[in-house]
Design an enzyme around this catalytic site. Structure first.
Site, PDB file in Angstrom:
ATOM      1  N   ALA A 126       0.840  -1.197   0.000  1.00 22.30           N
ATOM      2  CA  ALA A 126       0.000   0.000   0.000  1.00 22.30           C
ATOM      3  C   ALA A 126       0.874   1.247   0.000  1.00 22.30           C
ATOM      4  O   ALA A 126       2.040   1.227   0.418  1.00 22.30           O
ATOM      5  CB  ALA A 126      -0.916  -0.012   1.212  1.00 22.30           C
ATOM      6  N   ARG A 128       0.959   3.749   1.828  1.00 24.35           N
ATOM      7  CA  ARG A 128       1.424   4.256   3.121  1.00 24.35           C
ATOM      8  C   ARG A 128       2.717   3.583   3.570  1.00 24.35           C
ATOM      9  O   ARG A 128       3.364   4.047   4.511  1.00 24.35           O
ATOM     10  CB  ARG A 128       0.345   4.060   4.184  1.00 24.35           C
ATOM     11  CG  ARG A 128      -0.048   2.615   4.425  1.00 24.35           C
ATOM     12  CD  ARG A 128      -1.171   2.518   5.459  1.00 24.35           C
ATOM     13  NE  ARG A 128      -1.602   1.142   5.679  1.00 24.35           N
ATOM     14  CZ  ARG A 128      -2.511   0.513   4.962  1.00 24.35           C
ATOM     15  NH1 ARG A 128      -3.091   1.141   3.950  1.00 24.35           N
ATOM     16  NH2 ARG A 128      -2.854  -0.735   5.229  1.00 24.35           N
ATOM     17  N   TYR A 129       3.080   2.485   2.902  1.00 30.28           N
ATOM     18  CA  TYR A 129       4.300   1.764   3.269  1.00 30.28           C
ATOM     19  C   TYR A 129       5.476   2.081   2.349  1.00 30.28           C
ATOM     20  O   TYR A 129       6.623   1.995   2.765  1.00 30.28           O
ATOM     21  CB  TYR A 129       4.059   0.253   3.243  1.00 30.28           C
ATOM     22  CG  TYR A 129       3.000  -0.216   4.205  1.00 30.28           C
ATOM     23  CD1 TYR A 129       3.131   0.010   5.566  1.00 30.28           C
ATOM     24  CD2 TYR A 129       1.876  -0.897   3.746  1.00 30.28           C
ATOM     25  CE1 TYR A 129       2.156  -0.413   6.462  1.00 30.28           C
ATOM     26  CE2 TYR A 129       0.896  -1.331   4.623  1.00 30.28           C
ATOM     27  CZ  TYR A 129       1.036  -1.085   5.976  1.00 30.28           C
ATOM     28  OH  TYR A 129       0.074  -1.504   6.855  1.00 30.28           O
ATOM     29  N   THR A 130       5.218   2.396   1.105  1.00 36.05           N
ATOM     30  CA  THR A 130       6.295   2.589   0.141  1.00 36.05           C
ATOM     31  C   THR A 130       6.720   4.045   0.072  1.00 36.05           C
ATOM     32  O   THR A 130       5.988   4.951   0.464  1.00 36.05           O
ATOM     33  CB  THR A 130       5.869   2.111  -1.256  1.00 36.05           C
ATOM     34  OG1 THR A 130       4.743   2.889  -1.687  1.00 36.05           O
ATOM     35  CG2 THR A 130       5.482   0.652  -1.235  1.00 36.05           C
TER      36      THR A 130
END
Length: 762
Positions: A126, A128-130
């Site tokens: 997602a 928000r992680y990358t």
């Protein structure tokens, strides 16, 4: 005729349109929006609007190649909040695609984190992680944005400006390629090698009338991110570039080491896991008996390494790979459709020459805008320097005016003949810069800028100089961003799948058919099918001996035949499977016999109505699940068991037919013609007297070799006719035949050498 748009405005200011006119207009507007603003790339920068907005938003956030990575959610938030008010998931997926080195030939985004894998490109984490930033290659699109080369337009809510096109320094529309589906049209542009395309552009600048054949001396063909081979013939690639439409074929690369085949490169967007699954499925279906094992040895050093282990080094690895190319994704076809939005803002499928020519026009206009912008800046700076130099030469008087005058600006302009810009620059000077050294610097800057101005003006006034500048910049960018070709173009023979019979072990089998239509196959010819167990209410009907590589042919009561590969039949260890699960006979039909052998083998097909013909087993083969009609059967007739003409290495040359009225006719087999289908020819003359229940029919039929005795079975009794006795029953095909002795006129069946013809066909 096109309907005229008529509208009437009512008193309450409500506009009314015919429904047809409204829907036509609305759908046309939607179609043009999807084509121009969503799905197709522009020839100028080779980007769709969402890609352009992502790149521009990242540049506005300062996410250059020198900066730190920033959360992808921050970038996507800016994109959808400022420029692209659409779904965040689709927008993020577009950014991920530009960051995948296995999807983009020259990635525009440098991703940090899980951005998917070749096995599953959509397995990315997602947003928000990358984290992400731009690559150095993206500077090719953005380096000239602030140099007067871009036309701007208001964003969706009119609060800020966004670029209509990015000033690409290279024909990016061919470099990374693009796919898209619009309304009534689509685009499939494959990626190309940067150096090859740049060299073609340079050649086209020198030779504007160069043909596509000349350009293909540089652009040999597409160049994908993978190292798999492009096996499309060069003449097909030429036709593709001439028309803008066509297809490409890519084939995996492999190495053979003794009994192991190592696949080292896969076609574009092909999953290694899926390929292994496809090969394993064939192994489970026993379609690859020469393959023993599969291994995935891919690692960091070898991103793609799939190992196919052969059972023996003597197996033909080339034939196995040719089969895998034909039956798996190790060889793949790609559609090519060079459809894009041109400089006239219209979508069009363009050939290679048109694409490069239009882009060079775009690039020439961009460079001209950049030079004019720089020339304007240089001229303005020289004008200011002229004013500053006047001030330094009259520094004491300038200071006096500033100290004594309430409004020194107009006084300076009048006293020294300065412009408003020059006077403003003098008033903005700091005291620390009022030295002798500053005057020297101004004169030096004047000389430098004057030389640059002259050079810019010469370039703008000379098409030849402008063309030279374009070639120089193309060569520099090709050297800076380019690399060697990854996808070699290799001429290969067409892949050929192995014949299914060559993949099956050739061993003797016996195919058994039950009365209820259940089938199974037993290894060997020694089995007695009558001793096998059957389901309750079921029993043995027929069997045939042959090879596992042959087709088992089934004949039903309607005269239809069906063919099933013998090696696919269930084992005789169980009770088999219903044949209706593999074929679809008509309602009310039942299976009567099974045949197994080579296609050239001959059989006699007949009905109890006294008609029949000779047919090859190959004529009974069919791929249709519903079978094919071979024997025409009357409404009150039944099919007799098929009779082979060769049994135990003996070839029959005579036919014996006996009716239920006790009449026997023997005639030469040569009198019975060969057909592929039909009702057949009359075998014996039958009496038409009596009711349907008592009518005369053929009781049994057999083919035998001259000199063999015949045995007639009548219940528990039997009668053997020696060759001399058979002579009295000989006649011409179609005659009534001769009456059998009393007590032997109700013949159940006929046999040769003490063996009857019922059930088992060898």
């Amino acid at each position: 005729m096109t309907p005229t748009l008529t509208a009437s405005v009512l008193a309450d200011d409500v506009e009314r349109l015919p429904l047809k006119a409204y829907t036509e207009k609305a759908y046309l507007s939607y179609s043009m929006y999807v084509i121009l603003d969503r799905a197709l790339p522009h020839i100028g920068d080779g980007l769709k609007p969402v890609q352009r907005r992502i790149i521009y938003a990242m540049s506005e956030l300062g996410l250059s190649v020198q900066s730190k990575h920033k959360k992808s959610a921050r970038t996507i938030g800016d994109v959808i909040g400022k420029y692209h008010p659409h779904g965040e998931a689709a927008c993020y997926e577009a950014m991920v695609l530009m960051a995948q080195p296995f999807s983009y030939r020259y990635p525009l985004v440098d991703g940090q984190g899980n951005f998917g894998s070749p096995d599953d490109p959509k397995s990315f984490a997602a947003m928000r992680y990358t984290e992400a930033r731009m690559t150095a290659f993206a500077d090719m699109l953005l380096s000239e944005v602030g140099q007067g080369t871009v036309e701007w337009e208001a964003n969706f809510d009119g609060t800020m400006q966004e670029p209509i096109l990015l000033p690409a320094r290279l024909p990016h529309v061919l470099l990374n390629g693009v796919t898209g589906i619009a309304v009534g049209m689509a685009t499939d542009i494959p990626p190309h090698n940067l150096r090859e395309v740049a060299e073609a552009c340079i050649h086209l600048l020198d030779h504007p009338k160069a043909g596509i054949e000349d350009l293909m001396a540089y652009v040999q063909g597409p160049d994908f991110p993978t190292e798999a081979e492009i096996i499309t013939p060069s003449e097909d690639i030429l036709k593709l570039y001439q028309t803008g439409n066509g297809s490409l074929r890519m084939r995996a690369r492999y190495e053979v080491n003794k009994s192991e085949i190592a696949i080292t490169a896969l076609p574009y967007q092909v999953s290694g896991a899926k390929v292994l699954e496809q090969i394993a499925a064939q192994m489970r279906a026993k379609k690859l008996p020469m393959v023993e094992d599969l291994r995935d040895e891919s690692d960091h050093e070898n991103p793609t390494r799939l190992v196919v282990v052969m059972r023996s080094s003597r197996d033909d690895a080339e034939a196995v790979m040719s089969h895998l190319f034909a039956t798996t994704d190790l060889e793949r076809t790609y559609r090519v459709n060079l459809n894009m939005i041109g400089l006239d803002q219209r979508p069009q499928v363009k050939n290679l020459h048109t694409i490069l020519s239009e882009w060079l026009t775009f690039r020439q206009d961009t460079v001209r805008k950049r030079l004019n912008f720089r020339l304007e800046r240089v001229t303005r700076r020289l004008h200011i320097l002229d004013g500053l130099l006047i001030a330094y030469l009259n520094i004491d008087e300038v200071i006096a005016i500033i100290r004594t005058e309430d409004r020194p600006k107009p006084v300076l302009m009048e006293r020294f003949g300065l412009s408003d810009v020059q006077a403003e620059a003098i008033l903005d000077l700091r005291l620390r810069r009022l030295g002798k050294l500053e005057e020297i610097e101004i004169r030096g800057e004047q000389e430098t800028l004057a030389a640059e101005r002259d050079q810019l003006q010469k370039t703008l006034d000379s098409p030849r100089r402008l063309k030279t500048l374009l070639k120089k910049e193309l060569a520099e960018d090709a050297q800076k961003y380019g690399d060697e070709r990854r996808s070699p173009l290799v001429a290969r023979q067409a892949a050929q799948a192995l014949d299914e019979t060559t993949l099956v072990t050739n061993e003797p089998v016996t195919v058994i058919l039950s009365e209820k239509g259940w089938i199974r196959a037993a290894k060997g010819h020694e089995i007695d099918p009558t001793t096998l167990s059957y389901k309750a209410g079921d029993a043995f009907l027929a069997a045939a001996r042959g090879k596992s590589t042959q087709l088992a042919v089934f004949l039903d009561s309607s005269g239809r035949t069906y063919a099933v590969p013998a090696h696919t039949l269930p084992s005789a260890r169980g009770q088999g499977d219903p044949l209706t699960g593999r074929v679809s006979p008509p309602d009310g039909a039942s299976f009567v016999s099974v045949l197994l052998g080579n296609p050239e083998e001959l059989y006699v097909l007949a009905t109890d109505a006294g008609y029949g013909f000779v047919v090859t087993l190959g004529d009974l083969h069919t791929r249709q699940r519903a079978g094919k009609v071979v024997l025409t059967v009357g409404p009150d007739s039944r099919i007799l068991p098929p009779i082979p003409l060769v049994t135990d290495d003996q070839t029959a040359d005579m036919v014996a037919v006996v009716s239920n009225a006790g009449r026997l006719l023997v005639f030469p087999l040569t009198e019975l013609p060969q057909l592929s289908k039909g009702k057949g020819y009359k075998l014996i003359g039958l009496s038409s007297d009596g009711s349907p229940e008592s009518r005369e029919v053929v009781a049994s039929l057999i083919c035998f070799q001259s000199g063999q005795p015949l045995t007639l079975y009548c219940g528990q009794r039997h009668l053997t006719l020696k060759p001399a006795d058979i002579e009295r029953y000989s006649g011409v095909r179609g005659r009534r035949g001769s009456k059998l002795p009393r007590g032997f006129q109700r013949v159940d069946r006929i046999g040769v050498n003490g063996q009857d013809n019922e059930g088992l066909v060898s």
